[in-house]
Design a protein around this motif. Structure first.
Motif, mmCIF file in Angstrom:
data_model
loop_
_atom_site.group_PDB
_atom_site.id
_atom_site.type_symbol
_atom_site.label_atom_id
_atom_site.label_comp_id
_atom_site.label_asym_id
_atom_site.label_seq_id
_atom_site.Cartn_x
_atom_site.Cartn_y
_atom_site.Cartn_z
ATOM 1 N N HIS A 1 0.807 -1.226 0.000
ATOM 2 C CA HIS A 1 0.000 0.000 0.000
ATOM 3 C C HIS A 1 0.839 1.275 0.000
ATOM 4 C CE1 HIS A 1 0.833 -0.526 4.313
ATOM 5 N NE2 HIS A 1 0.692 0.782 4.388
ATOM 6 N N ASP A 2 2.110 1.184 0.382
ATOM 7 C CA ASP A 2 2.974 2.361 0.408
ATOM 8 C C ASP A 2 3.664 2.612 -0.932
ATOM 9 O OD1 ASP A 2 2.717 3.303 3.090
ATOM 10 O OD2 ASP A 2 3.911 1.607 3.781
ATOM 11 N N GLU A 3 3.764 1.578 -1.759
ATOM 12 C CA GLU A 3 4.550 1.672 -2.983
ATOM 13 C C GLU A 3 3.654 1.905 -4.202
ATOM 14 O OE1 GLU A 3 7.598 1.909 -2.379
ATOM 15 O OE2 GLU A 3 7.645 1.013 -0.378
ATOM 16 N N GLN A 4 4.273 2.395 -5.254
ATOM 17 C CA GLN A 4 3.529 2.636 -6.493
ATOM 18 C C GLN A 4 3.217 1.316 -7.202
ATOM 19 O OE1 GLN A 4 6.477 5.347 -7.986
ATOM 20 N NE2 GLN A 4 5.178 7.136 -7.650
ATOM 21 N N ARG A 5 2.072 1.292 -7.863
ATOM 22 C CA ARG A 5 1.666 0.107 -8.616
ATOM 23 C C ARG A 5 2.636 -0.115 -9.787
ATOM 24 N NH1 ARG A 5 -2.195 -3.331 -6.307
ATOM 25 N NH2 ARG A 5 -3.932 -2.134 -5.425
ATOM 26 N N ILE A 6 2.959 -1.379 -10.029
ATOM 27 C CA ILE A 6 3.882 -1.733 -11.111
ATOM 28 C C ILE A 6 3.398 -1.158 -12.440
ATOM 29 C CG2 ILE A 6 4.809 -3.649 -12.478
ATOM 30 C CD1 ILE A 6 4.542 -5.331 -9.819
ATOM 31 N N ALA A 7 2.099 -1.282 -12.693
ATOM 32 C CA ALA A 7 1.539 -0.875 -13.984
ATOM 33 C C ALA A 7 1.324 0.628 -14.095
ATOM 34 C CB ALA A 7 0.222 -1.607 -14.246
ATOM 35 N N SER A 8 1.614 1.377 -13.041
ATOM 36 C CA SER A 8 1.407 2.822 -13.083
ATOM 37 C C SER A 8 2.433 3.483 -13.999
ATOM 38 C CB SER A 8 1.513 3.424 -11.681
ATOM 39 O OG SER A 8 2.873 3.505 -11.271
ATOM 40 N N ALA B 1 6.627 0.697 -13.978
ATOM 41 C CA ALA B 1 6.955 0.023 -15.238
ATOM 42 C C ALA B 1 5.998 0.383 -16.362
ATOM 43 C CB ALA B 1 6.970 -1.489 -15.039
ATOM 44 N N GLY B 2 4.778 0.832 -16.014
ATOM 45 C CA GLY B 2 3.777 1.144 -17.025
ATOM 46 C C GLY B 2 3.097 -0.064 -17.628
ATOM 47 N N ASP B 3 3.611 -1.251 -17.324
ATOM 48 C CA ASP B 3 3.089 -2.510 -17.863
ATOM 49 C C ASP B 3 3.383 -3.603 -16.842
ATOM 50 O OD1 ASP B 3 2.513 -4.865 -19.191
ATOM 51 O OD2 ASP B 3 3.795 -4.472 -20.922
ATOM 52 N N GLN C 1 -2.542 -6.273 -7.733
ATOM 53 C CA GLN C 1 -1.253 -6.435 -8.416
ATOM 54 C C GLN C 1 -1.332 -7.526 -9.471
ATOM 55 O OE1 GLN C 1 1.963 -7.251 -5.666
ATOM 56 N NE2 GLN C 1 3.205 -8.271 -7.231
ATOM 57 N N GLU C 2 -2.027 -8.624 -9.121
ATOM 58 C CA GLU C 2 -2.097 -9.771 -10.024
ATOM 59 C C GLU C 2 -3.019 -9.521 -11.207
ATOM 60 O OE1 GLU C 2 -5.368 -10.783 -6.961
ATOM 61 O OE2 GLU C 2 -3.756 -9.314 -7.268
ATOM 62 N N TYR C 3 -3.723 -8.399 -11.200
ATOM 63 C CA TYR C 3 -4.556 -8.018 -12.344
ATOM 64 C C TYR C 3 -3.985 -6.815 -13.092
ATOM 65 C CZ TYR C 3 -7.946 -11.117 -10.170
ATOM 66 O OH TYR C 3 -8.566 -12.215 -9.620
ATOM 67 N N GLY C 4 -2.816 -6.339 -12.661
ATOM 68 C CA GLY C 4 -2.207 -5.189 -13.325
ATOM 69 C C GLY C 4 -2.857 -3.872 -12.965
ATOM 70 N N GLU C 5 -3.360 -3.764 -11.731
ATOM 71 C CA GLU C 5 -3.970 -2.503 -11.283
ATOM 72 C C GLU C 5 -2.981 -1.355 -11.480
ATOM 73 O OE1 GLU C 5 -6.250 0.397 -10.175
ATOM 74 O OE2 GLU C 5 -7.017 -1.654 -10.359
ATOM 75 N N ARG C 6 -3.462 -0.229 -12.039
ATOM 76 C CA ARG C 6 -2.578 0.863 -12.407
ATOM 77 C C ARG C 6 -2.426 1.926 -11.310
ATOM 78 N NH1 ARG C 6 -2.985 4.010 -16.928
ATOM 79 N NH2 ARG C 6 -0.705 3.897 -16.963
ATOM 80 N N GLY C 7 -3.433 2.094 -10.458
ATOM 81 C CA GLY C 7 -3.319 3.078 -9.394
ATOM 82 C C GLY C 7 -3.183 4.507 -9.890
ATOM 83 N N MET C 8 -3.756 4.790 -11.042
ATOM 84 C CA MET C 8 -3.615 6.121 -11.650
ATOM 85 C C MET C 8 -4.839 7.007 -11.408
ATOM 86 S SD MET C 8 -0.588 6.390 -12.837
ATOM 87 C CE MET C 8 -0.777 7.860 -13.845
ATOM 88 N N ASP C 9 -5.647 6.654 -10.405
ATOM 89 C CA ASP C 9 -6.808 7.476 -10.065
ATOM 90 C C ASP C 9 -6.379 8.661 -9.195
ATOM 91 O OD1 ASP C 9 -8.385 5.516 -11.276
ATOM 92 O OD2 ASP C 9 -8.577 4.400 -9.406
ATOM 93 N N GLU C 10 -7.127 9.757 -9.313
ATOM 94 C CA GLU C 10 -6.956 10.885 -8.399
ATOM 95 C C GLU C 10 -8.159 10.870 -7.471
ATOM 96 O OE1 GLU C 10 -5.911 15.678 -8.510
ATOM 97 O OE2 GLU C 10 -6.051 14.517 -10.368
ATOM 98 N N GLU C 11 -7.995 10.173 -6.342
ATOM 99 C CA GLU C 11 -9.154 9.803 -5.543
ATOM 100 C C GLU C 11 -9.667 10.911 -4.630
ATOM 101 O OE1 GLU C 11 -6.387 6.098 -5.818
ATOM 102 O OE2 GLU C 11 -6.141 8.228 -5.372
#
Length: 558
Positions: free
Chosen positions: A354-361, A365-367, A392-402
């Motif tokens: 929860h503290d780190e950026q999503r891999i797919a963000s 890595a963007g992917d 993570q296992e679905y490639g969640e991007r975490g690019m929302d501005e919540e």
């Protein structure tokens, strides 16, 4: 009894089962909805178990500061000036003995709903981990659920003393709490605190800034941080806070919790951990303690204090992230594990939390598929645990501005929100083809870790020192238990690699590998590969871009 490879699945409980698909920025719980403990039905938990998960870390179970008003249920309302985001941080605890009301279908039954969740999780053959937040509490901490005989934190403090080992908090005597934030936050009356308590991130004056943990109060474990002669420790007699925190650990352990992820453990003295962990384990020998630590120089102190596992963030996580993003060669993976090899079984590997950026963000890595080689390597290379952050296992991007959490590549911990990939996977059942494929790859690898003794119990042999020709973008190693050998190659490159991987003489003697030809099976593709150990000391393999091979061989010295 066979040793188990621990695979932890971190679930941000408030977000996971949210049935609201479209959320409003800074939305209330009525507008944006909220995940509930009851969402985790037998069916959902079996889906999670099928991924290869052995332990579920339900993040945010204990009641924390929130802008949602539950005063009609006897729960004290929090002043919004000292709450971050509408939903609040799960690390600003308001009652260590209470379950967060946001997570309950019936607020009055929130405690029973948690007990039922523990029971269902155990029924699904998984263990339960929750947060223990020992360093700080919410500024308006007040327990309404504490058992009979328990004295609340701060209730007997002498507020005329900046420090006393009998106090639970640190005080700025004669000073008003005056942070650089709006103390009204839309209310008719400002938030007031006199005398001002020290702030959670070791900020000991009355004037924390907006980037400090201003919504929290530092707990006092008998360390005088403001001693004129330097930091001094007052551990005898046992400080009052020690006993109160031990009572909290024993309370949750008695309710069937199997482990604690201990937030910012290195901000609490090791003397407390040695004392408390020993007492909890004397009653519950199998209970796990996981430390969030970031200073590698302190790792061994926390292992000595009794922690089962430590975050390997500064070493392995940072290295893998850099390798994935082309920042450093794969040979650095060897450096990362060697630095802590004497405590390797205590290191917890992860690629997200929860503290780190999503891999797919866009910030990582963007992917998500680019991190697949890192997944295979981290899950299979040692006996120690691995953690997956839900989505993570679905490639969640975490690019929302919540809301309070801006667009930063992370999934919010402060707002009422939905995790889109989890919504599609568990609510609407409309995962994309890419999400399904990535999830399949994760489940495949995690279940290999569950099934193969070479992973959970076997010896590890890093092959990189005799394979400098692949030390930029590939990583290779062996795992062996009894007569079973795994040969693993991870390709971090964006192009297919045709490799000759050398096996040194020392590997044959150390792992007792017979020098004869064998037929290996790739556990990922199911294809058979001839391995000529009788005539060569190398293995030829083709590895697709961002993919891996896991060759399994049955060996016998006869």
């Amino acid at each position: 009894m066979a040793q188990q490879k621990i695979i932890i699945y971190q679930i941000f409980t408030r977000l996971f089962g949210n049935r609201t698909n479209v959320c409003k920025q800074n939305g209330t719980i009525a507008e944006n909805g909220c995940g509930k403990m009851n969402f985790f039905s037998d069916e959902v938990l079996q889906q999670i178990r099928a991924k290869g998960i052995t332990h579920v870390w339900y993040t945010g179970i204990i009641r924390h500061a929130s802008m949602t008003d539950y005063s009609s249920f006897g729960i004290p309302r929090q002043h919004p000036a000292v709450v971050k985001g509408r939903a609040g941080s799960p690390y600003a605890i308001t009652d260590y003995y209470d379950v967060d009301p946001d997570l309950a279908e019936d607020v009055n039954e929130r405690s029973a709903e948690f007990d039922a969740l523990v029971e269902r999780t155990h029924k699904a053959n998984m263990k339960v981990i929750i947060d223990f937040v020992p360093n700080h509490v919410a500024r308006q901490y007040h327990s309404v659920a504490k058992p009979e005989g328990i004295v609340d934190l701060g209730a007997t403090d002498n507020q005329s003393m900046g420090f006393s080992s009998d106090n639970n908090f640190y005080y700025n005597v004669g000073q008003q709490f005056s942070p650089s934030i709006d103390l009204y936050a839309g209310e008719s009356e400002p938030y007031t605190e006199y005398p001002a308590k020290a702030t959670g991130n070791d900020h000991f004056d009355a004037y924390p800034g907006k980037n400090d943990w201003y919504e929290t109060v530092k707990l006092n474990y008998g360390v005088d941080y403001c001693d004129a002669g330097g930091r001094s420790e007052h551990f005898s007699p046992v400080p009052n806070t020690w006993q109160k925190m031990l009572d909290i650990l024993l309370f949750w352990a008695a309710r069937g919790v199997d482990g604690f992820r201990c937030d910012m453990a290195e901000m609490v003295p090791t003397a407390f951990w040695s004392w408390a962990i020993a007492k909890v384990k004397a009653i519950n020998p199998g209970i796990l303690f996981i430390a969030e630590v970031y200073n590698p120089m302190n790792y061994r102190h926390y292992v000595a204090a009794g922690f089962d596992y430590l975050y390997d963030k500064v070493g392995m996580y940072d290295t893998m992230r850099s390798v994935i993003c082309d920042g450093c060669p794969t040979s650095k993976i060897t450096t990362a594990w060697q630095w802590v090899d004497d405590i390797n079984e205590h290191m917890l590997y992860f690629l997200e939390n929860h503290d780190e950026q999503r891999i797919a963000s866009n910030y990582f890595a963007g992917d998500a598929f680019r991190a697949y080689p890192a997944l295979v390597a981290n899950v299979l290379m040692r006996k120690n645990p691995f953690m997956v952050y839900a989505g993570q296992e679905y490639g969640e991007r975490g690019m929302d501005e919540e809301g309070f959490s801006g667009c930063d590549g992370r999934t919010t911990i402060f707002d009422y929100w939905t995790v889109p990939s989890l919504y599609r996977a568990f609510v609407s059942k409309e995962s994309t083809d890419e999400e399904c494929e990535l999830s399949r790859l994760y489940s495949e690898v995690l279940n290999i870790a569950n099934a193969e003794k070479a992973v959970s119990e076997g010896d590890f042999f890093d092959l990189m020192y005799v394979n400098e020709h692949i030390a930029e973008r590939q990583y290779a190693f062996l795992r062996k238990a009894n007569n079973e050998l795994l040969f693993v190659v991870a390709n971090f490159n964006g192009a297919k690699a045709s490799l000759t991987v050398n096996i040194p003489d020392h590997a044959f003697t150390f792992l007792h590998i017979p020098r004869k030809d064998v037929v290996a099976t790739d556990l990922l593709s199911g294809t058979n590969v001839a391995v000529h150990f009788g005539s060569t000391t190398s293995v030829n393999v083709d590895v697709d871009a961002y993919k891996c091979v896991i060759l399994k061989m049955q060996l016998s010295m006869e």
